[in-house]
Design a protein around this motif. Structure first.
Motif, PDB file in Angstrom:
ATOM      1  N   CYS A  10      62.520 155.108 148.039  1.00 53.49           N
ATOM      2  CA  CYS A  10      63.861 154.517 147.759  1.00 53.49           C
ATOM      3  C   CYS A  10      64.208 153.623 148.787  1.00 53.49           C
ATOM      4  O   CYS A  10      64.234 153.848 150.055  1.00 53.49           O
ATOM      5  N   ILE A  11      64.530 152.366 148.074  1.00 55.68           N
ATOM      6  CA  ILE A  11      64.639 151.156 149.137  1.00 55.68           C
ATOM      7  C   ILE A  11      66.212 151.215 149.498  1.00 55.68           C
ATOM      8  O   ILE A  11      67.039 151.198 148.427  1.00 55.68           O
ATOM      9  N   GLU A  12      66.607 151.221 150.623  1.00 62.55           N
ATOM     10  CA  GLU A  12      67.975 151.237 150.795  1.00 62.55           C
ATOM     11  C   GLU A  12      68.325 149.620 151.634  1.00 62.55           C
ATOM     12  O   GLU A  12      67.507 149.552 152.577  1.00 62.55           O
ATOM     13  N   SER A  13      69.311 149.223 151.186  1.00 65.62           N
ATOM     14  CA  SER A  13      69.750 147.890 151.888  1.00 65.62           C
ATOM     15  C   SER A  13      71.469 147.824 151.864  1.00 65.62           C
ATOM     16  O   SER A  13      72.024 148.576 150.967  1.00 65.62           O
ATOM     17  N   ASP A  14      71.904 147.061 152.911  1.00 65.71           N
ATOM     18  CA  ASP A  14      73.327 146.919 152.870  1.00 65.71           C
ATOM     19  C   ASP A  14      73.778 145.690 151.953  1.00 65.71           C
ATOM     20  O   ASP A  14      74.694 145.017 152.354  1.00 65.71           O
ATOM     21  N   SER A  15      72.689 144.895 151.388  1.00 60.59           N
ATOM     22  CA  SER A  15      73.103 143.755 150.730  1.00 60.59           C
ATOM     23  C   SER A  15      73.508 143.918 149.146  1.00 60.59           C
ATOM     24  O   SER A  15      72.668 144.417 148.444  1.00 60.59           O
ATOM     25  N   PHE A  16      74.633 144.303 148.923  1.00 62.42           N
ATOM     26  CA  PHE A  16      75.365 144.631 147.694  1.00 62.42           C
ATOM     27  C   PHE A  16      74.728 143.571 146.596  1.00 62.42           C
ATOM     28  O   PHE A  16      74.142 144.153 145.403  1.00 62.42           O
ATOM     29  N   ASP A  17      74.597 142.160 146.841  1.00 63.61           N
ATOM     30  CA  ASP A  17      74.223 141.347 145.709  1.00 63.61           C
ATOM     31  C   ASP A  17      72.641 141.419 145.486  1.00 63.61           C
ATOM     32  O   ASP A  17      72.497 141.484 144.360  1.00 63.61           O
ATOM     33  N   ALA A  18      71.777 141.701 146.234  1.00 63.52           N
ATOM     34  CA  ALA A  18      70.415 141.928 146.079  1.00 63.52           C
ATOM     35  C   ALA A  18      70.281 143.278 145.510  1.00 63.52           C
ATOM     36  O   ALA A  18      69.502 143.236 144.485  1.00 63.52           O
ATOM     37  N   ILE A  19      70.947 144.407 145.635  1.00 62.68           N
ATOM     38  CA  ILE A  19      70.572 145.731 145.226  1.00 62.68           C
ATOM     39  C   ILE A  19      71.502 145.538 143.619  1.00 62.68           C
ATOM     40  O   ILE A  19      70.540 146.246 142.646  1.00 62.68           O
ATOM     41  N   SER A  20      72.345 145.001 143.658  1.00 59.99           N
ATOM     42  CA  SER A  20      73.159 144.779 142.070  1.00 59.99           C
ATOM     43  C   SER A  20      71.813 144.099 141.205  1.00 59.99           C
ATOM     44  O   SER A  20      71.807 144.258 140.005  1.00 59.99           O
ATOM     45  N   CYS A  21      71.260 143.000 141.799  1.00 59.22           N
ATOM     46  CA  CYS A  21      70.413 142.242 140.758  1.00 59.22           C
ATOM     47  C   CYS A  21      68.898 143.170 140.454  1.00 59.22           C
ATOM     48  O   CYS A  21      68.487 143.022 139.631  1.00 59.22           O
ATOM     49  N   LEU A  22      68.744 144.003 141.229  1.00 58.30           N
ATOM     50  CA  LEU A  22      67.536 144.949 141.182  1.00 58.30           C
ATOM     51  C   LEU A  22      67.767 146.119 140.334  1.00 58.30           C
ATOM     52  O   LEU A  22      67.119 146.330 139.547  1.00 58.30           O
ATOM     53  N   ARG A  23      69.229 146.465 140.262  1.00 59.43           N
ATOM     54  CA  ARG A  23      69.520 147.455 139.548  1.00 59.43           C
ATOM     55  C   ARG A  23      69.822 146.878 137.829  1.00 59.43           C
ATOM     56  O   ARG A  23      69.497 147.718 137.028  1.00 59.43           O
ATOM     57  N   ASP A  24      70.207 145.606 137.934  1.00 60.16           N
ATOM     58  CA  ASP A  24      70.486 145.115 136.616  1.00 60.16           C
ATOM     59  C   ASP A  24      69.645 143.732 136.586  1.00 60.16           C
ATOM     60  O   ASP A  24      70.111 142.681 137.046  1.00 60.16           O
ATOM     61  N   PRO A  25      68.454 143.712 135.944  1.00 56.82           N
ATOM     62  CA  PRO A  25      67.404 142.541 135.905  1.00 56.82           C
ATOM     63  C   PRO A  25      68.210 141.671 135.237  1.00 56.82           C
ATOM     64  O   PRO A  25      67.738 140.273 135.217  1.00 56.82           O
ATOM     65  N   ALA A  26      69.098 141.649 134.330  1.00 55.23           N
ATOM     66  CA  ALA A  26      69.741 140.731 133.756  1.00 55.23           C
ATOM     67  C   ALA A  26      70.652 139.633 134.653  1.00 55.23           C
ATOM     68  O   ALA A  26      70.703 138.634 134.297  1.00 55.23           O
ATOM     69  N   LYS A  27      71.051 140.206 135.714  1.00 54.39           N
ATOM     70  CA  LYS A  27      71.669 139.519 136.622  1.00 54.39           C
ATOM     71  C   LYS A  27      70.661 138.660 137.404  1.00 54.39           C
ATOM     72  O   LYS A  27      69.783 139.258 137.873  1.00 54.39           O
ATOM     73  N   LYS A  28      70.938 137.191 137.830  1.00 50.70           N
ATOM     74  CA  LYS A  28      70.277 136.414 138.515  1.00 50.70           C
ATOM     75  C   LYS A  28      70.418 136.156 140.037  1.00 50.70           C
ATOM     76  O   LYS A  28      69.858 136.042 140.972  1.00 50.70           O
ATOM     77  N   GLY A  29      71.707 136.649 140.242  1.00 53.49           N
ATOM     78  CA  GLY A  29      72.382 136.235 141.543  1.00 53.49           C
ATOM     79  C   GLY A  29      72.246 134.978 142.406  1.00 53.49           C
ATOM     80  O   GLY A  29      72.089 134.032 141.606  1.00 53.49           O
ATOM     81  N   SER A  30      71.916 135.084 143.577  1.00 60.22           N
ATOM     82  CA  SER A  30      71.565 133.862 144.377  1.00 60.22           C
ATOM     83  C   SER A  30      70.198 133.294 143.730  1.00 60.22           C
ATOM     84  O   SER A  30      69.199 133.926 143.713  1.00 60.22           O
ATOM     85  N   TRP A  31      70.316 131.844 143.624  1.00 59.77           N
ATOM     86  CA  TRP A  31      69.165 131.153 142.850  1.00 59.77           C
ATOM     87  C   TRP A  31      68.005 131.159 143.874  1.00 59.77           C
ATOM     88  O   TRP A  31      66.751 131.416 143.430  1.00 59.77           O
ATOM     89  N   ASP A  32      68.049 131.171 145.147  1.00 60.60           N
ATOM     90  CA  ASP A  32      67.184 131.038 146.167  1.00 60.60           C
ATOM     91  C   ASP A  32      66.263 132.595 146.264  1.00 60.60           C
ATOM     92  O   ASP A  32      65.108 132.707 146.797  1.00 60.60           O
ATOM     93  N   ALA A  33      67.255 133.667 146.149  1.00 57.03           N
ATOM     94  CA  ALA A  33      66.622 135.195 146.310  1.00 57.03           C
ATOM     95  C   ALA A  33      66.223 135.473 145.055  1.00 57.03           C
ATOM     96  O   ALA A  33      65.272 136.310 145.098  1.00 57.03           O
ATOM     97  N   PHE A  34      66.374 134.816 143.775  1.00 58.74           N
ATOM     98  CA  PHE A  34      65.953 135.607 142.490  1.00 58.74           C
ATOM     99  C   PHE A  34      64.403 135.722 142.347  1.00 58.74           C
ATOM    100  O   PHE A  34      64.162 136.595 141.984  1.00 58.74           O
TER     101      PHE A  34
END
Length: 384
Positions: free
Chosen positions: A294-318
């Motif tokens: 179980c990977i835990e992080s306090d980065s809401f943007d990163a975790i949201s993108c991992l939970r929903d692959p349709a989200k691309k989020g930040s271009w450099d982190a994608f």
């Protein structure tokens, strides 16, 4: 033949008000209608659909950049051509290339150094003069409803707005401060601005639990289910150096320490640094042969993108997050979890500059002495 009442004295009347009285409001509308008619006759200002205006004011950019984009669409920017038309400049020629009039289109799309910025950015654009009739039409085309969902269009136009803002700043620094323009640095500055603003928006959308008064001891690290290894990750990032540190710590269902690491990270933004920390946590699980993590992080943007692959989020982190998503296939079970920073204190400590340990260190089975106190603060078992 008389008109009106001859017994009354003549008086001045304002013909654009039904009562004949002048007001600032009626004068404004009269002046505005004259300007619009003049601009349409001279093809200077292209009518902009109301849907595009709605998108402009919803752009994910600071308010000053929204206003800046409004000014560009109204041809209200102090380019050399606009100043020349208003008799405030002796020449309309672009001060950077000295070969064309500095119109809005030339400034943002066709000047030689600007072409490098657009192609080197996230969108990899190559605007061509034959395909751009006007600046407003190009913006309308980039925000066209047929080129993606409303969220995709807003994200695209937001990046364009950041790019235009930095192009204008670089142009003004050259014009007034004699600073040489390096397109690669401009591209890097755009990336930093986009990442920093996205991180700021994420913090507003998902506020820290530190300021909520009634959470008490509930905000703390919690052990995973039986047979699952919980890997907490975090990263710090400093814009002045373009990097920071990432911290990773792994514990089992009893809270026992299994492994930890602290590594230096190079990134264009905080979200990219968080994504690299998650990737390192996944690789740590693969190296140790753990079946369920179980990977835990306090980065809401990163975790949201991992939970929903349709989200691309930040271009450099994608691209990094896509690697993390593919690595999940190396485990029997892999879960992504967001936690507040208080529940991620050990990884946060490892990633912070306060950590006394040297960077690029990996500990297995036995944590460093500086980390023992942080682990014990949670009331969890730790090796002596």
């Amino acid at each position: 033949m008389h008109t009106g009442d001859p017994t009354l004295k003549d008086r001045l009347a304002w013909p654009y008000d039904k009562r004949g009285s002048y007001s600032v409001k009626s004068g404004y509308y009269w002046s505005h209608s004259r300007n619009i008619d003049h601009c349409r006759q001279s093809n200077w200002l292209v009518p902009i659909p109301s849907t595009l205006w709605k998108i402009v004011w919803k752009l994910k950019v600071p308010p000053k950049i929204r206003t800046f984009m409004w000014r560009t669409l109204h041809a209200a920017l102090a380019t050399m051509k606009n100043l020349y038309i208003r008799r405030s400049s002796l020449s309309p020629i672009c001060p950077l290339c000295n070969s064309n009039d500095e119109s809005i289109e030339h400034l943002f799309l066709f000047c030689r150094w600007v072409e490098v910025v657009w192609f080197g950015g996230m969108l990899n654009l190559r605007p061509h003069p034959l395909h751009v009739s006007s600046w407003a039409n190009w913006i309308v085309q980039m925000g066209d409803s047929e080129t993606g969902s409303i969220e995709v269009r807003i994200n695209r136009l937001s990046y364009i707005a950041f790019t235009c803002w930095h192009i204008w700043k670089s142009r003004c620094d050259f014009q007034f401060n004699n600073q040489v323009i390096y397109p690669s640095r401009v591209v890097a500055a755009i990336s930093r601005s986009v990442s920093a603003y996205q991180d700021f928006i994420n913090r507003l959308s998902f506020p820290s639990l530190l300021n909520q008064p009634n959470l008490g001891d509930e905000v703390q690290w919690s052990p995973p289910n039986q047979g699952v290894i919980k890997i907490n990750v975090d990263a710090s990032w400093d814009a002045s150096v373009g990097g920071g540190f990432m911290g990773v710590v792994a514990r089992d269902e009893n809270g026992r320490f299994l492994a930890a690491s602290r590594l230096r990270v190079k990134a264009t933004g905080a979200t990219m640094a968080e994504a690299l920390a998650i990737l390192h946590g996944c690789k740590l699980g693969v190296r140790n042969g753990w079946n369920s993590i179980c990977i835990e992080s306090d980065s809401f943007d990163a975790i949201s993108c991992l939970r929903d692959p349709a989200k691309k989020g930040s271009w450099d982190a994608f691209p990094i997050l896509r690697k993390c998503y593919r690595l999940r296939m190396a485990f029997q079970a892999c879960r992504w979890s967001w936690v507040p920073r208080l529940a991620n204190s050990v990884a946060d400590f490892l990633a912070s500059r306060k950590c006394r340990e040297a960077c690029d260190q990996i500990w297995v089975h036995r944590p460093p002495s500086s980390l023992v106190h942080v682990l014990c603060n949670g009331g969890l078992p730790c090796p002596p």
